[in-house]
Design a protein around this motif. Structure first.
Motif, PDB file in Angstrom:
ATOM      1  N   ILE A  21      41.601 -24.064 -60.897  1.00 25.86           N
ATOM      2  CA  ILE A  21      41.275 -24.866 -59.727  1.00 25.86           C
ATOM      3  C   ILE A  21      41.333 -23.958 -58.493  1.00 25.86           C
ATOM      4  N   ILE A  22      40.329 -24.048 -57.656  1.00 26.23           N
ATOM      5  CA  ILE A  22      40.309 -23.336 -56.384  1.00 26.23           C
ATOM      6  C   ILE A  22      39.864 -24.319 -55.315  1.00 26.23           C
ATOM      7  N   VAL A  23      40.652 -24.457 -54.266  1.00 27.71           N
ATOM      8  CA  VAL A  23      40.280 -25.260 -53.101  1.00 27.71           C
ATOM      9  C   VAL A  23      40.510 -24.386 -51.880  1.00 27.71           C
ATOM     10  N   SER A  24      39.488 -24.234 -51.054  1.00 26.12           N
ATOM     11  CA  SER A  24      39.605 -23.299 -49.949  1.00 26.12           C
ATOM     12  C   SER A  24      38.630 -23.667 -48.837  1.00 26.12           C
ATOM     13  N   ARG A  25      38.935 -23.207 -47.639  1.00 21.97           N
ATOM     14  CA  ARG A  25      37.919 -23.227 -46.592  1.00 21.97           C
ATOM     15  C   ARG A  25      36.873 -22.191 -46.965  1.00 21.97           C
ATOM     16  N   PHE A  26      35.629 -22.510 -46.695  1.00 16.62           N
ATOM     17  CA  PHE A  26      34.538 -21.693 -47.219  1.00 16.62           C
ATOM     18  C   PHE A  26      34.495 -20.301 -46.606  1.00 16.62           C
ATOM     19  N   ALA A  27      34.820 -20.168 -45.324  1.00 13.03           N
ATOM     20  CA  ALA A  27      34.805 -18.852 -44.682  1.00 13.03           C
ATOM     21  C   ALA A  27      35.795 -17.917 -45.358  1.00 13.03           C
ATOM     22  N   VAL A  28      36.977 -18.421 -45.710  1.00 16.87           N
ATOM     23  CA  VAL A  28      38.000 -17.616 -46.392  1.00 16.87           C
ATOM     24  C   VAL A  28      37.520 -17.246 -47.795  1.00 16.87           C
ATOM     25  N   TYR A  29      36.939 -18.200 -48.469  1.00 15.98           N
ATOM     26  CA  TYR A  29      36.416 -18.000 -49.825  1.00 15.98           C
ATOM     27  C   TYR A  29      35.360 -16.901 -49.848  1.00 15.98           C
ATOM     28  N   LEU A  30      34.415 -16.960 -48.904  1.00 22.58           N
ATOM     29  CA  LEU A  30      33.363 -15.946 -48.846  1.00 22.58           C
ATOM     30  C   LEU A  30      33.930 -14.560 -48.566  1.00 22.58           C
ATOM     31  N   LYS A  31      34.913 -14.506 -47.686  1.00 27.10           N
ATOM     32  CA  LYS A  31      35.511 -13.216 -47.316  1.00 27.10           C
ATOM     33  C   LYS A  31      36.160 -12.547 -48.511  1.00 27.10           C
ATOM     34  N   ASN A  32      36.723 -13.342 -49.413  1.00 28.01           N
ATOM     35  CA  ASN A  32      37.430 -12.791 -50.567  1.00 28.01           C
ATOM     36  C   ASN A  32      36.517 -12.494 -51.757  1.00 28.01           C
ATOM     37  N   LEU A  33      35.253 -12.935 -51.664  1.00 28.64           N
ATOM     38  CA  LEU A  33      34.353 -12.724 -52.781  1.00 28.64           C
ATOM     39  C   LEU A  33      33.822 -11.299 -52.793  1.00 28.64           C
ATOM     40  N   LYS A  34      33.714 -10.754 -53.984  1.00 25.58           N
ATOM     41  CA  LYS A  34      32.969  -9.520 -54.144  1.00 25.58           C
ATOM     42  C   LYS A  34      31.484  -9.870 -54.190  1.00 25.58           C
ATOM     43  N   LYS A  35      30.637  -8.883 -54.173  1.00 26.39           N
ATOM     44  CA  LYS A  35      29.197  -9.124 -54.172  1.00 26.39           C
ATOM     45  C   LYS A  35      28.796  -9.909 -55.419  1.00 26.39           C
ATOM     46  N   LEU A  36      28.090 -11.009 -55.196  1.00 26.75           N
ATOM     47  CA  LEU A  36      27.625 -11.829 -56.295  1.00 26.75           C
ATOM     48  C   LEU A  36      26.209 -11.418 -56.703  1.00 26.75           C
ATOM     49  N   HIS A  37      25.901 -11.631 -57.974  1.00 19.86           N
ATOM     50  CA  HIS A  37      24.554 -11.397 -58.475  1.00 19.86           C
ATOM     51  C   HIS A  37      23.800 -12.721 -58.418  1.00 19.86           C
ATOM     52  N   PHE A  38      22.627 -12.728 -57.808  1.00 16.61           N
ATOM     53  CA  PHE A  38      21.829 -13.946 -57.738  1.00 16.61           C
ATOM     54  C   PHE A  38      20.495 -13.734 -58.450  1.00 16.61           C
ATOM     55  N   PRO A  39      20.008 -14.781 -59.139  1.00 13.13           N
ATOM     56  CA  PRO A  39      20.714 -16.033 -59.396  1.00 13.13           C
ATOM     57  C   PRO A  39      21.774 -15.844 -60.480  1.00 13.13           C
ATOM     58  N   HIS A  40      22.692 -16.814 -60.575  1.00 11.23           N
ATOM     59  CA  HIS A  40      23.727 -16.743 -61.592  1.00 11.23           C
ATOM     60  C   HIS A  40      24.107 -18.157 -62.033  1.00 11.23           C
ATOM     61  N   ARG A  41      24.896 -18.212 -63.081  1.00  4.17           N
ATOM     62  CA  ARG A  41      25.449 -19.479 -63.564  1.00  4.17           C
ATOM     63  C   ARG A  41      26.959 -19.468 -63.412  1.00  4.17           C
ATOM     64  N   HIS A  42      27.534 -20.666 -63.372  1.00  2.00           N
ATOM     65  CA  HIS A  42      28.988 -20.834 -63.455  1.00  2.00           C
ATOM     66  C   HIS A  42      29.324 -21.536 -64.762  1.00  2.00           C
ATOM     67  N   ASP A  43      30.522 -21.295 -65.275  1.00  3.35           N
ATOM     68  CA  ASP A  43      30.992 -22.091 -66.411  1.00  3.35           C
ATOM     69  C   ASP A  43      32.005 -23.134 -65.941  1.00  3.35           C
ATOM     70  N   PHE A  44      31.965 -23.469 -64.638  1.00  5.36           N
ATOM     71  CA  PHE A  44      32.897 -24.435 -64.052  1.00  5.36           C
ATOM     72  C   PHE A  44      32.147 -25.311 -63.046  1.00  5.36           C
ATOM     73  N   TYR A  45      32.795 -26.395 -62.627  1.00  2.00           N
ATOM     74  CA  TYR A  45      32.238 -27.244 -61.571  1.00  2.00           C
ATOM     75  C   TYR A  45      32.445 -26.560 -60.224  1.00  2.00           C
ATOM     76  N   HIS A  46      31.453 -26.682 -59.365  1.00  2.00           N
ATOM     77  CA  HIS A  46      31.465 -25.976 -58.088  1.00  2.00           C
ATOM     78  C   HIS A  46      30.866 -26.870 -57.022  1.00  2.00           C
ATOM     79  N   MET A  47      31.554 -27.016 -55.897  1.00  2.00           N
ATOM     80  CA  MET A  47      31.022 -27.851 -54.817  1.00  2.00           C
ATOM     81  C   MET A  47      31.371 -27.261 -53.464  1.00  2.00           C
ATOM     82  N   ILE A  48      30.472 -27.451 -52.521  1.00  2.00           N
ATOM     83  CA  ILE A  48      30.671 -26.952 -51.159  1.00  2.00           C
ATOM     84  C   ILE A  48      30.247 -28.020 -50.162  1.00  2.00           C
ATOM     85  N   LEU A  49      31.058 -28.221 -49.146  1.00  2.00           N
ATOM     86  CA  LEU A  49      30.666 -28.990 -47.961  1.00  2.00           C
ATOM     87  C   LEU A  49      30.503 -27.998 -46.825  1.00  2.00           C
TER      88      LEU A  49
END
Length: 293
Positions: A21-49
């Motif tokens: 489970i991960i719950v975060s403000r999106f700005a913090v989440y993006l800052k901690n992410l390494k470079k993502l490959h697009f397009p991609h799939r997740h094996d989990f549920y994912h939601m953003i407001l």
């Protein structure tokens, strides 16, 4: 062309590499992410407001604009990409497919929320003004619980997420004119779930009508009246979607994709795909390759 198609596990987004489970403000989440490959799939549920920012995002090859108080939900397996502009902020929730299993008596409890059904058109919701404060409060409380360390932390987060789902579910975003007809809506949802489980083997509306204990004419009338599409369209659309998801894995040949989708004849698959999408499988791949360069 790229030879691999990235599928992300939830642990790759977690600082301790163990959370489901991960719950975060999106700005913090993006800052901690390494470079993502697009397009991609997740094996989990994912939601953003989203609360700030611009640009766009895609879910299963459908494109949407980023705008404040727009929310999207993704089920495991969906294909995802984004191209953000400006300073982004909002809230993000990721949870594994098992996160609620031991907490809820009904294993299929989440299936009743249409925005978690894995259909891109149902999963992007604009939060109306009168609902925004309460939804932000729910998300803020979930973020605060995430930062705590105590015995019932995980269950408290589950409760806040369920409260979020209940509030959004009660907004009756999907087909308000038909919401009162609960019997037909239940039938439609059951049809969609049957397609999800059986699209590789069952291709005809009459096969699904039999499983639903209704006539093919009833099933077609329900789909046309509610969604403006025939039952056959829904089945073919799901097959075409899976074909797109597989075709962006460039390590698979078109023939291998065709056989994986139970097309015995590669040429028939190519004709089917072009009829459904307007482009050939190779043309689709060239377009994806151009967009990801």
């Amino acid at each position: 062309m790229k030879s691999e198609f990235k599928v992300y596990d939830i642990c790759e987004f977690s600082l301790d590499r163990q959370q489901d489970i991960i719950v975060s403000r999106f700005a913090v989440y993006l800052k901690n992410l390494k470079k993502l490959h697009f397009p991609h799939r997740h094996d989990f549920y994912h939601m953003i407001l989203f609360t700030e920012g611009g640009g766009g995002f895609s879910i299963d090859f459908q494109n949407f604009k980023v705008q404040p108080y727009r929310m999207y939900f993704m089920a495991p397996g969906q294909v995802h990409g984004w191209d953000f502009e400006g300073d982004m902020d909002g809230y993000v929730i990721n949870f594994s497919a098992q996160f609620f299993q031991s907490f809820l008596l009904k294993s299929d409890y989440l299936d009743q929320f249409y925005f978690l059904n894995g259909i891109a058109g149902d999963s992007v919701i604009d939060i109306v003004e009168e609902q925004r404060t309460s939804i932000i409060n729910i998300l803020e409380n979930a973020v605060k619980e995430m930062e705590k360390q105590y015995r019932f932390k995980t269950d408290a987060i589950r409760v806040w997420i369920l409260q979020l789902f209940l509030q959004i579910g009660n907004m009756n975003v999907r087909n308000e004119a038909h919401a009162a007809d609960s019997y037909n809506m239940t039938l439609l949802r059951n049809f969609e779930k049957l397609i999800e489980k059986n699209y590789l083997n069952l291709r005809l509306p009459k096969q699904y009508a039999e499983l639903l204990f209704i006539t093919p004419n009833h099933l077609n009338a329900l789909c046309n009246g509610t969604l403006g599409k025939s039952a056959g369209d829904l089945i073919r659309n799901r097959i075409a979607l899976e074909a797109k998801r597989m075709l962006i894995n460039f390590s698979l040949t078109v023939t291998e994709v065709a056989y994986a989708l139970n097309f015995e004849d590669n040429s028939y698959f190519c004709k089917f795909f072009k009829k459904q999408t307007g482009v050939s499988p190779d043309g689709f791949r060239k377009h994806i390759h151009k967009d990801t360069d």
